[in-house]
Design a protein around this motif. Structure first.
Motif, short mmCIF file in Angstrom:
data_model
loop_
_atom_site.label_atom_id
_atom_site.label_comp_id
_atom_site.label_asym_id
_atom_site.label_seq_id
_atom_site.Cartn_x
_atom_site.Cartn_y
_atom_site.Cartn_z
N ILE A 1 0.44 -1.19 0.06
CA ILE A 1 -0.03 -0.24 -0.12
C ILE A 1 0.94 0.71 0.12
N LYS A 2 0.48 2.07 -0.84
CA LYS A 2 1.63 3.67 -1.30
C LYS A 2 0.80 4.96 -1.10
N VAL A 3 1.24 5.82 -0.71
CA VAL A 3 0.87 7.32 -0.33
C VAL A 3 2.28 7.68 -0.83
N GLY A 4 1.98 8.07 -2.34
CA GLY A 4 2.62 8.82 -3.10
C GLY A 4 3.34 8.04 -3.50
N LYS A 5 5.00 7.82 -3.40
CA LYS A 5 6.39 7.07 -3.54
C LYS A 5 6.92 6.16 -2.17
N HIS A 6 6.13 6.24 -1.16
CA HIS A 6 6.67 6.11 -0.42
C HIS A 6 5.55 4.45 0.02
N TYR A 7 5.77 2.84 0.71
CA TYR A 7 5.20 1.87 0.65
C TYR A 7 4.21 2.37 2.83
N ILE A 8 3.61 1.96 2.84
CA ILE A 8 3.24 2.08 4.48
C ILE A 8 3.23 1.12 5.36
N LYS A 9 3.32 1.36 6.18
CA LYS A 9 3.56 0.30 7.27
C LYS A 9 3.13 0.94 8.73
N LYS A 10 2.93 0.32 9.52
CA LYS A 10 2.68 0.43 11.07
C LYS A 10 3.38 1.97 11.25
N GLY A 11 2.63 2.46 12.33
CA GLY A 11 3.63 3.99 12.35
C GLY A 11 3.18 4.83 11.82
N ASP A 12 3.83 4.77 10.93
CA ASP A 12 3.74 5.71 9.61
C ASP A 12 2.41 6.93 9.81
N VAL A 13 3.03 8.31 9.75
CA VAL A 13 2.35 8.66 9.84
C VAL A 13 1.32 10.18 8.15
N ILE A 14 -0.28 10.08 8.09
CA ILE A 14 -0.19 10.52 6.33
C ILE A 14 -1.23 11.43 7.07
N ASN A 15 -1.54 12.44 5.79
CA ASN A 15 -2.60 13.28 5.71
C ASN A 15 -3.55 13.14 4.87
N GLU A 16 -4.83 13.36 5.76
CA GLU A 16 -5.96 13.12 5.74
C GLU A 16 -6.52 13.15 3.94
N LYS A 17 -5.50 13.93 2.96
CA LYS A 17 -5.25 14.55 1.39
C LYS A 17 -4.83 13.63 1.05
N ASP A 18 -3.77 12.90 1.63
CA ASP A 18 -3.02 11.70 0.85
C ASP A 18 -3.29 11.56 0.00
N LYS A 19 -3.12 11.31 -1.08
CA LYS A 19 -3.13 10.05 -2.19
C LYS A 19 -3.45 8.76 -1.70
N ILE A 20 -3.86 8.00 -1.83
CA ILE A 20 -4.03 6.38 -1.40
C ILE A 20 -3.90 5.11 -2.41
N LEU A 21 -2.57 4.47 -2.77
CA LEU A 21 -2.40 3.67 -3.93
C LEU A 21 -3.07 2.13 -3.42
N TRP A 22 -3.44 1.51 -4.19
CA TRP A 22 -3.31 -0.20 -3.26
C TRP A 22 -3.18 -1.02 -4.35
N SER A 23 -2.38 -2.21 -4.43
CA SER A 23 -2.16 -2.43 -5.41
C SER A 23 -3.18 -4.07 -5.50
N SER A 24 -4.20 -4.32 -4.93
CA SER A 24 -4.86 -4.77 -4.29
C SER A 24 -7.05 -4.64 -4.06
N GLU A 25 -7.87 -5.54 -4.31
CA GLU A 25 -9.28 -4.48 -3.58
C GLU A 25 -8.92 -5.58 -2.09
N ARG A 26 -8.07 -6.19 -1.69
CA ARG A 26 -8.94 -7.01 -0.50
C ARG A 26 -7.63 -6.71 0.59
N GLU A 27 -6.10 -5.08 -0.24
CA GLU A 27 -5.86 -4.09 0.88
C GLU A 27 -7.32 -3.74 2.05
N ALA A 28 -6.70 -3.01 3.06
CA ALA A 28 -7.12 -2.66 4.51
C ALA A 28 -5.98 -2.43 5.29
N LEU A 29 -6.54 -0.57 5.35
CA LEU A 29 -5.74 0.12 6.98
C LEU A 29 -6.70 0.55 7.81
N LYS A 30 -5.70 0.51 8.85
CA LYS A 30 -6.22 0.69 9.90
C LYS A 30 -5.90 1.95 11.05
#
Length: 211
Positions: free
Chosen positions: A37-66
């Motif tokens: 799961i990417k935000v911008g050019k970076h892959y997201i992991k637990k502990g990362d901080v993202i902005n509500e307006k950041d574009k989220i890029l998914w690689s599968s419809e089965r993915e999810a973030l909390k």
């Protein structure tokens, strides 16, 4: 004179964008079920901080973030399939297009995408109408086709929330199903339904490969 008007308009526009950015919510990632799961050019992991307006890029419809809001403490589960269905590119986009989706508090309200659908990733917290007593037993009744599976539920230390995990399926394959939450007293036959026919949609805890 005209030049001054253009300059003033440009300054006001810049100021308004600055105010909007200042008030944009930020969210900390509590759980990600994929490494793709990417935000911008970076892959997201637990502990990362993202902005509500950041574009989220998914690689599968089965993915999810909390994620949890760092300002309000609200928790939100973001299922890729739901965002893609609504053509939502970011958290704020998702909120705008699904007006009913919002969780008011990290401590007391569960992440939900509608009035009746609850997404279960790793854990799901559901508010109790009143603090539970030690002599009260809590169970989840999950209705799978013609079978009803009954499993005990834990509660938070303050007795104000039910804690649901994938264990409510009793070892069966997690699938979308209606769930009741029942409270009983240990010394009587009194029974109370705290929740009836909640539509629980389980999400995979981990996706191993990029789809």
């Amino acid at each position: 004179m005209m030049h001054k008007k253009y300059l003033l308009s440009a300054l006001l526009l810049t100021f308004s964008f600055g105010i909007a950015a200042l008030h944009a919510e930020t969210y900390k990632v509590l759980f990600a079920n994929s490494n793709h799961i990417k935000v911008g050019k970076h892959y997201i992991k637990k502990g990362d901080v993202i902005n509500e307006k950041d574009k989220i890029l998914w690689s599968s419809e089965r993915e999810a973030l909390k994620v949890v809001s760092l300002s309000s403490g609200r928790i939100v589960v973001l299922p890729a399939k739901e965002l893609q269905r609504n053509d939502s590119k970011s958290i704020s986009d998702f909120f705008r297009k699904t007006k009913r989706l919002s969780t008011r508090s990290f401590r007391i309200t569960p992440p939900t995408a509608s009035d009746s659908t609850y997404y279960l990733l790793d854990t799901l917290l559901l508010r109790a109408s009143k603090p539970l007593r030690p002599d009260e037993k809590v169970q989840a009744l999950i209705h799978l086709n013609d079978e009803t599976i009954t499993t005990p539920l834990s509660i938070t230390s303050d007795g104000r929330q039910f804690i649901l995990t994938p264990n409510i399926y009793g070892g069966r394959m997690p699938i979308p199903a209606p769930v009741d939450i029942v409270i009983t007293e240990s010394d009587s036959e009194w029974r109370h339904y705290a929740y009836r026919k909640l539509h629980i949609v389980p999400l995979p805890l981990y996706i191993d490969e990029k789809r």
